[in-house]
Scaffold this motif. Structure first.
Motif, mmCIF file in Angstrom:
data_model
loop_
_atom_site.group_PDB
_atom_site.id
_atom_site.type_symbol
_atom_site.label_atom_id
_atom_site.label_comp_id
_atom_site.label_asym_id
_atom_site.label_seq_id
_atom_site.Cartn_x
_atom_site.Cartn_y
_atom_site.Cartn_z
ATOM 1 N N PRO A 92 87.708 14.866 52.537
ATOM 2 C CA PRO A 92 87.026 13.883 53.397
ATOM 3 C C PRO A 92 85.661 14.343 53.911
ATOM 4 C CG PRO A 92 88.990 14.767 54.488
ATOM 5 C CD PRO A 92 89.013 15.250 53.080
ATOM 6 N N LEU A 93 85.480 15.654 54.070
ATOM 7 C CA LEU A 93 84.197 16.148 54.572
ATOM 8 C C LEU A 93 83.098 15.943 53.527
ATOM 9 C CD1 LEU A 93 82.896 17.599 57.036
ATOM 10 C CD2 LEU A 93 83.279 19.743 55.833
ATOM 11 N N GLN A 94 83.412 16.208 52.261
ATOM 12 C CA GLN A 94 82.423 16.004 51.199
ATOM 13 C C GLN A 94 82.080 14.517 51.051
ATOM 14 O OE1 GLN A 94 83.269 17.911 47.468
ATOM 15 N NE2 GLN A 94 83.993 19.777 48.444
ATOM 16 N N LYS A 95 83.093 13.673 51.250
ATOM 17 C CA LYS A 95 82.869 12.220 51.178
ATOM 18 C C LYS A 95 81.851 11.807 52.247
ATOM 19 C CE LYS A 95 85.688 8.010 51.196
ATOM 20 N NZ LYS A 95 87.046 7.513 51.512
ATOM 21 N N LEU A 96 81.985 12.423 53.434
ATOM 22 C CA LEU A 96 81.084 12.127 54.546
ATOM 23 C C LEU A 96 79.668 12.632 54.259
ATOM 24 C CD1 LEU A 96 81.614 10.809 57.364
ATOM 25 C CD2 LEU A 96 81.846 13.110 58.286
ATOM 26 N N ALA A 97 79.568 13.732 53.521
ATOM 27 C CA ALA A 97 78.262 14.350 53.231
ATOM 28 C C ALA A 97 77.331 13.409 52.462
ATOM 29 C CB ALA A 97 78.462 15.653 52.454
ATOM 30 N N ARG A 98 77.913 12.435 51.761
ATOM 31 C CA ARG A 98 77.083 11.475 51.000
ATOM 32 C C ARG A 98 76.157 10.659 51.903
ATOM 33 N NH1 ARG A 98 82.138 8.707 48.030
ATOM 34 N NH2 ARG A 98 83.023 10.547 47.028
ATOM 35 N N TYR A 99 76.520 10.549 53.171
ATOM 36 C CA TYR A 99 75.753 9.696 54.082
ATOM 37 C C TYR A 99 74.712 10.475 54.886
ATOM 38 C CZ TYR A 99 79.485 6.571 52.760
ATOM 39 O OH TYR A 99 80.370 5.818 52.014
ATOM 40 N N LEU A 100 74.535 11.749 54.545
ATOM 41 C CA LEU A 100 73.492 12.543 55.199
ATOM 42 C C LEU A 100 72.113 12.145 54.661
ATOM 43 C CD1 LEU A 100 75.165 16.067 55.025
ATOM 44 C CD2 LEU A 100 74.694 14.795 57.127
ATOM 45 N N ALA A 101 71.106 12.473 55.426
ATOM 46 C CA ALA A 101 69.733 12.201 54.979
ATOM 47 C C ALA A 101 69.440 13.033 53.729
ATOM 48 C CB ALA A 101 68.748 12.567 56.093
ATOM 49 N N PRO A 102 68.616 12.504 52.813
ATOM 50 C CA PRO A 102 68.265 13.266 51.601
ATOM 51 C C PRO A 102 67.677 14.626 51.962
ATOM 52 C CG PRO A 102 67.457 11.000 51.468
ATOM 53 C CD PRO A 102 67.967 11.181 52.861
ATOM 54 N N GLY A 103 68.098 15.651 51.243
ATOM 55 C CA GLY A 103 67.574 16.996 51.495
ATOM 56 C C GLY A 103 68.311 17.767 52.572
ATOM 57 N N ALA A 104 69.298 17.121 53.229
ATOM 58 C CA ALA A 104 70.056 17.810 54.287
ATOM 59 C C ALA A 104 70.899 18.928 53.671
ATOM 60 C CB ALA A 104 70.950 16.821 55.021
ATOM 61 N N ASP A 105 71.083 19.992 54.423
ATOM 62 C CA ASP A 105 71.856 21.142 53.938
ATOM 63 C C ASP A 105 73.350 20.799 53.951
ATOM 64 O OD1 ASP A 105 72.850 23.600 53.274
ATOM 65 O OD2 ASP A 105 72.488 24.518 55.227
ATOM 66 N N THR A 106 73.969 20.804 52.784
ATOM 67 C CA THR A 106 75.393 20.450 52.708
ATOM 68 C C THR A 106 76.274 21.669 52.385
ATOM 69 O OG1 THR A 106 75.177 19.896 50.368
ATOM 70 C CG2 THR A 106 74.887 18.090 51.945
ATOM 71 N N ALA A 107 75.713 22.866 52.465
ATOM 72 C CA ALA A 107 76.466 24.078 52.096
ATOM 73 C C ALA A 107 77.758 24.200 52.902
ATOM 74 C CB ALA A 107 75.602 25.321 52.306
ATOM 75 N N ARG A 108 77.682 23.875 54.208
ATOM 76 C CA ARG A 108 78.862 24.038 55.062
ATOM 77 C C ARG A 108 79.897 22.929 54.847
ATOM 78 N NH1 ARG A 108 76.082 24.631 60.718
ATOM 79 N NH2 ARG A 108 74.376 23.655 59.590
ATOM 80 N N PHE A 109 79.565 21.971 53.988
ATOM 81 C CA PHE A 109 80.505 20.897 53.676
ATOM 82 C C PHE A 109 81.414 21.278 52.503
ATOM 83 C CE2 PHE A 109 77.557 18.637 56.277
ATOM 84 C CZ PHE A 109 78.198 17.490 56.738
#
Length: 241
Positions: free
Chosen positions: A3-20
């Motif tokens: 579910p966390l990775q699913k949520l990461a799709r809605y971050l602003a472009p270029g946002a750091d998703t490493a912790r996801f």
């Protein structure tokens, strides 16, 4: 499952998703974890005992994880969801917050023990601090503490006190956001980003990735089972990115 990775799709472009995506097990690891949580003829999953003091706790023979959180955060419901593959395991869930007054120990075969700790805050047992502090300091087989935070309201004052206690004792822990089915996507994303920032800036012992769960819809439950199996040393090979 993630579910966390699913949520990461809605971050602003270029946002750091490493912790996801720090803990990203493959199918084989997820299946191994499912097998651990499914009881069988040679693999019993049982409630062992309850304790109010450490001298009443079962011997620390197996790797152990404990679940701690505010009263009414959905702790017992989550533990029941984790054990849903073994419905004979009785986890008492009450409509009244603060129902868990003792440390409840569940043994998962010969592999690990899971402990349901009393809730803090509203209606916490009188000797809560003494009980929990003694457990955290004396339980040398404790591999990870799972700190549950309400996904709708985010970190509360009482949660900060729990974080301070875990940090002070140098206990490795991980934050789990519960009730994600009750939060809108925007609210959930806001709470996730705020807590991630808090973990990055203010903690040392907290695993950088949050785990998001819904005991009602079972979102994130498979991944959490897998992480429990991993930290107790029961996943020899975990594929992580």
């Amino acid at each position: 499952v993630f579910p966390l990775q699913k949520l990461a799709r809605y971050l602003a472009p270029g946002a750091d998703t490493a912790r996801f995506r720090l803990f990203q097990p493959g199918l084989a690891a997820l299946q191994r974890a499912e097998a651990l949580f499914r009881s069988g003829r040679d693999h019993a999953i049982d409630y062992v005992s309850s304790a109010v003091r450490m001298d009443h706790a079962p011997p620390p023979a197996l790797p152990e994880v404990c679940f701690i959180g505010r009263s009414n955060v959905g702790k017992s419901s989550l533990i029941r969801a984790l054990f849903s593959l073994s419905p004979e395991v009785e986890v008492r869930v009450s409509k009244t917050p603060g129902h868990t007054k003792k440390m409840n120990f569940f043994k998962v075969g010969k592999y690990f023990t899971l402990v349901d700790m009393p809730g803090y805050g509203y209606r916490a047992p009188q000797d809560f601090v003494e009980m929990v502090e003694a457990y955290l300091q004396e339980r040398h087989n404790l591999k990870r503490t799972f700190l549950l935070v309400d996904g709708v309201v985010g970190l509360q004052k009482t949660d900060h006190i729990a974080v301070e206690m875990l940090e002070e004792f140098g206990i490795p822990y991980v934050m789990v956001l519960t009730k994600i089915d009750r939060a809108s996507r925007g609210l959930l994303l806001k709470n996730v980003l705020e807590i991630q920032e808090f973990v990055k800036e203010k903690t040392q012992g907290c695993f950088p990735q949050l785990f998001l769960v819904s005991s009602l819809e079972f979102s994130g439950v498979h991944l959490l089972r897998c992480f429990v199996a991993h930290v107790t040393g029961n996943l020899p090979t975990v594929e992580a990115s």
